[in-house]
Enzyme design. Structure first.
Site, PDB file in Angstrom:
ATOM      1  N   LEU A  43      -1.781  77.936  99.668  1.00  0.00           N
ATOM      2  CA  LEU A  43      -1.468  79.053 100.552  1.00  0.00           C
ATOM      3  C   LEU A  43      -2.806  79.500 101.133  1.00  0.00           C
ATOM      4  O   LEU A  43      -3.774  79.654 100.395  1.00  0.00           O
ATOM      5  CB  LEU A  43      -0.818  80.211  99.793  1.00  0.00           C
ATOM      6  N   ASP A  44      -2.850  79.712 102.427  1.00  0.00           N
ATOM      7  CA  ASP A  44      -4.088  80.135 103.075  1.00  0.00           C
ATOM      8  C   ASP A  44      -4.558  81.474 102.522  1.00  0.00           C
ATOM      9  O   ASP A  44      -3.780  82.242 101.958  1.00  0.00           O
ATOM     10  CB  ASP A  44      -3.874  80.267 104.586  1.00  0.00           C
ATOM     11  N   LEU A  45      -5.823  81.772 102.765  1.00  0.00           N
ATOM     12  CA  LEU A  45      -6.416  83.039 102.349  1.00  0.00           C
ATOM     13  C   LEU A  45      -5.580  84.222 102.833  1.00  0.00           C
ATOM     14  O   LEU A  45      -5.365  85.194 102.114  1.00  0.00           O
ATOM     15  CB  LEU A  45      -7.843  83.123 102.925  1.00  0.00           C
ATOM     16  N   SER A  47      -2.372  84.261 103.575  1.00  0.00           N
ATOM     17  CA  SER A  47      -0.951  84.152 103.244  1.00  0.00           C
ATOM     18  C   SER A  47      -0.735  84.638 101.815  1.00  0.00           C
ATOM     19  O   SER A  47      -1.655  84.676 101.009  1.00  0.00           O
ATOM     20  CB  SER A  47      -0.472  82.705 103.387  1.00  0.00           C
TER      21      SER A  47
END
Length: 196
Positions: A43-45, A47
């Site tokens: 999961l992106d930073l 998200s």
């Protein structure tokens, strides 16, 4: 074998160390003290939401690899309100850079989902409405949801992965708050191992 479900907060790196910045950013190590487990996918930073961690490398590969097409559902707050034309494009697949996304399940949520507030909150622009979508993908490419919504003209403001699996066989965030984790139940582990 170890199997952990983590509710990743906004702004937390999806790894145990941070070697890429002069500014100290929170990592999984700040929340999870279980040794030798690794995230399944990312999961992106910016998200939030469901993140599985395990030491089962075979399962990790199968769940993270797009060719196995495991459903993952996200609640997505977007700028403005998409019309049916934009929703149909998202459902049918979007060409992004050099690939075309797979078909997805996409619908407008009738009301804002019951999620913990994001810290910090998204920017509030009173003259621009927002709405929430439920998007189920069958692949997990880098920043895919954000690129998809931007491609049809409705930028993502907030992104929360809420479940993995289908409605009948699903792991979700019920009972967890951002930053909390728990071990998977025996039934959930069996379900994961049997995902096809």
């Amino acid at each position: 074998m170890k199997y952990i479900l983590f509710y990743k907060p906004y702004g937390v790196l999806c790894q145990f160390t941070d070697g890429g910045s002069d500014i100290k950013r929170p990592t999984l190590k700040d929340y999870i003290s279980v040794p030798r487990v690794y995230p399944v996918g990312r999961l992106d930073l910016d998200s939030e939401g469901l993140l599985l961690l395990t030491d089962n490398g075979q399962l990790q590969h199968r769940l993270a690899n797009p060719k196995f097409a495991h459903p993952r559902t996200y609640f997505v707050q977007v700028e403005r309100i998409p019309d049916e034309k934009a929703l149909t494009k998202l459902r049918n697949g979007i060409t992004i850079k050099n690939y075309r996304t797979r078909k997805a399940k996409v619908y407008l949520l009738p009301e804002e989902p019951q999620l913990p507030p994001r810290i910090p909150p998204i920017r509030d622009r009173r003259t621009i409405p927002t709405c929430w979508l439920a998007i189920t993908l069958y692949e997990g490419r880098n920043r895919q949801v954000r690129r998809m919504t931007a491609a049809v003209g409705f930028p993502t403001l907030r992104l929360v992965r809420v479940s993995l699996g289908s409605n009948s066989q699903q792991i979700n965030l019920t009972g967890l708050q951002p930053g909390q984790w728990r071990k998977l139940t025996d039934q959930e582990i069996k379900m994961l191992i049997n995902f096809r």
